[in-house]
Design a protein around this motif. Sequence first.
Motif, short mmCIF file in Angstrom:
data_model
loop_
_atom_site.label_atom_id
_atom_site.label_comp_id
_atom_site.label_asym_id
_atom_site.label_seq_id
_atom_site.Cartn_x
_atom_site.Cartn_y
_atom_site.Cartn_z
N UNK A 85 101.70 -42.94 -26.62
CA UNK A 85 101.14 -42.25 -27.63
C UNK A 85 99.81 -41.67 -27.38
N UNK A 129 100.79 -23.54 -40.54
CA UNK A 129 101.03 -24.73 -40.83
C UNK A 129 100.13 -25.61 -41.40
N UNK A 130 100.19 -26.81 -42.27
CA UNK A 130 98.70 -27.48 -42.66
C UNK A 130 98.54 -28.61 -41.62
N UNK A 131 98.30 -28.03 -40.38
CA UNK A 131 97.91 -29.00 -39.39
C UNK A 131 96.62 -28.69 -38.78
N UNK A 137 95.33 -36.95 -32.49
CA UNK A 137 96.09 -36.81 -33.75
C UNK A 137 97.53 -36.75 -33.47
N UNK A 139 100.72 -36.82 -30.04
CA UNK A 139 100.89 -37.70 -28.75
C UNK A 139 100.40 -37.09 -27.78
N UNK A 195 98.06 -32.55 -35.20
CA UNK A 195 98.96 -33.97 -35.04
C UNK A 195 100.53 -33.58 -34.65
N UNK A 196 100.87 -32.19 -34.57
CA UNK A 196 102.39 -31.69 -34.31
C UNK A 196 102.55 -31.74 -32.89
N UNK A 226 106.56 -34.65 -28.67
CA UNK A 226 107.54 -34.03 -27.62
C UNK A 226 108.66 -33.01 -28.14
#
Lengths: 465, 465
Positions: B60, B204-206, B288, B290, B426-427, B430
């Motif tokens: 991760x 997007x809310x990242x 945030x 992987x 965080x997005x 994979x």
Amino acid sequence: MKRLILAALTASALTSPVLAQRTAPPMPAIVDPQVTQLRDAALKVDTAWDIIEGLTTEVGQRLAGTEAEARARTWAVAKLTTLGFKNVRVEPYRMPVWERGAETAEIIAPFPQKLTLAALGNSGATPATGLTGEVVVFANMAAFQAAPDNAIKGRIVYIGNAMPRTQDGSGYGAYGTARFVGPALASQRGAAAIIIRSIGTDHHRFPHTGTTDFPAGVKPIPAAALSVPDAEQLERIAARGAPIRMKLVLTPRQVGMRESGNVIAEVPGSDPSAGIVLVGGHLDSWDLGTGAIDDASGIAITAAAAKRIMDAGQPRRTIRVVWFGAEEVGGMGGAAYARAHAGERHATASESDFGADRVWRFEVNLPPAAKPVADRLQTALAPLGITRGSGLGGDGTDIGPTLKLGTAAIDLNQSGWDYFDTHHTPDDVIDRIDPAALRQNVAAWTAMLAVVANAPEAIDAVKPR
Amino acid sequence: MKRLILAALTASALTSPVLAQRTAPPMPAIVDPQVTQLRDAALKVDTAWDIIEGLTTEVGQRLAGTEAEARARTWAVAKLTTLGFKNVRVEPYRMPVWERGAETAEIIAPFPQKLTLAALGNSGATPATGLTGEVVVFANMAAFQAAPDNAIKGRIVYIGNAMPRTQDGSGYGAYGTARFVGPALASQRGAAAIIIRSIGTDHHRFPHTGTTDFPAGVKPIPAAALSVPDAEQLERIAARGAPIRMKLVLTPRQVGMRESGNVIAEVPGSDPSAGIVLVGGHLDSWDLGTGAIDDASGIAITAAAAKRIMDAGQPRRTIRVVWFGAEEVGGMGGAAYARAHAGERHATASESDFGADRVWRFEVNLPPAAKPVADRLQTALAPLGITRGSGLGGDGTDIGPTLKLGTAAIDLNQSGWDYFDTHHTPDDVIDRIDPAALRQNVAAWTAMLAVVANAPEAIDAVKPR
């Protein structure tokens, strides 16, 4: 290739019982030119966008029963009054309120890492210091149900799903059971907690929240949804075979009874005996995003369309716009409305609560005498790319209790193709809305209202679907 | 239309100085059939996917200098050994480590709501109970710089940007200044804290994290990035005109010196005097996601390609695969590598650290005697849809210090069109990787290694670009 198609068509025409019964295709019903004019003019204005932008910016999230939802009602009354509606008011009711707390998930073994999740509405809480346990992984509800109780007792249950993308949104009902009833079933079977794969069709790290239900007598256990990538990560880890230990921290709480309310506004009609045309969506939202597609869109589309009719002159029927409260957490607003207004005559009810993508289909539940209304709707909506569905209309959490009383229904179905990518996630913000698709919605609702509110036919009660 | 194009071509051929010098278009260089065969065979294997899936699942996130990065090194040594590489080892170094803490942002007035943000690497901390202040909003760095100090002193500075999507990723350098130097400048001008619009192209809310730098003597203030929708929300609120009060909680900390390391593996060549062909990416990731596109992809692509060459027989030159540590937080791994290996002869260096989208272009910095190598690369890469760029190659944080010593460079540029949608969020998981595009990368790197590692030409030192 063209020759083959022609041959196939000819063969089909000769054998198809539908075509064989018709000597000519049905001619479209004739529609008042004012309907067409109102519909096309609606494609050029941004009232709906302004409502969504205003509510999501100046209020943001508005979880039912909280002071944020109360601020949204204040905002709504001001907005509907400014738009020129009559009889603008709040009809309050009381309801139990659940509030989110901290929420973290961490795999301790075999591969330490954090996962992203969100508590489901009505989730129980772990101790503030967390709950640590072994995860038992089920690919879906069927596998969970087939497992023996001793595989579940004392464990953190995981339930996956393979929700497909559909235009009519039918995947939600079919694949949402892990959220709707999974937590109560897991509790009854002795699970320590439950985490589900989000009921969603995206592959982004946004968990999809939503309400679950613990019936009386069933202990609310901690219940949360992992984002789809996190759910698949957990499944990949499980596939390695080693036992998975997880630490969960979920500290939501039931805060007791609070006030919520429906916001109502009207375009008074010239013929009160003809019944009310009820339209609306819900004002409350989930607490993770700003509720742009769910359901600032719905309240904006219906109010913007009603305003187009109002500005064009008094309609025959009163149009009542209801911005319902507390839809997300159990439909308390819709139930309160039906209780308060059961004595009134409603001609039709229609709800917009499926985002802001284009309307692709309409379906009705109208009495036989009002069949020409549906035929005129078909003519009026066709230029917007809207087909007439073969099913019976009458869908919606908020209008549901009113429909049950025998009110006729007209559904304008939005495409749900992308809806469950964003539904109930932090990403439900105005960025998800296409202004052109939003205008198409307003045009469709404007055309619908122009036809229905002015229809000379009586629209009497129907048998609910 | 065809006639018009022909006419335009003719006119252009008559007037273009480039074409005028050539009597015929240049013929492609001839490439060993084994190169073609290796390239095409690489399109059919999933070694790179397996590396990405393994590392992102079993480890991760792996922030530099943490025990997670240490676990990643252990994983890497095992993986590279299993793949059959020789001289697999870790070369450790020490580095200062920064760790994320709590991070929340809440608008208190005029419209109370939470915003989503992430601290920037090296951010200072607020008190644990938070910092409350007035927000001053600047559309971009130029507006920030033009403002008087008294507009900044004691405030929470917000800096926006309008980063465009580009294939070559050039938007990052141009629009990233708010992150790279904004916090230090804001600190020097007396700001209480700084929040920036994420350096990203998505909606997007990242939030997009990333390192910022506070030079010695400049006090590290709390510094964070809002997701793009949250940044635009703040700008919409600011446009209403009322002062904005915000409460920020950011509790990251510098935890001191810790161990990190580079993981190295080799395919020994038959001619040690011909120099090492250095390829790699970085093993560490932001905390945030992987780190699938940044940069499990890069280490996977380069190792998978090197394995294809290894399995086909001994190459002339040693191929050295380096999985660098600590790239994200300051390029400590690349610097440590260059220090440790300055005495060795490197023929070329190439880095993959721009995601997993298709390679669209290659650029080189080769000595004149090695020009035929680039010509053969052009032939070998063209069937994969890769063009030869006109710029000078030699890009990459990790290989940068080695390139500075005069090592020749070959860059295989991935398309950056979507890269900054996900970069440092965080997005970055994979789910973002297209297996077919990943295989195209491995095929390109396999072809490159087949050409370069076996090139009979000498590849001597160059002037760094």
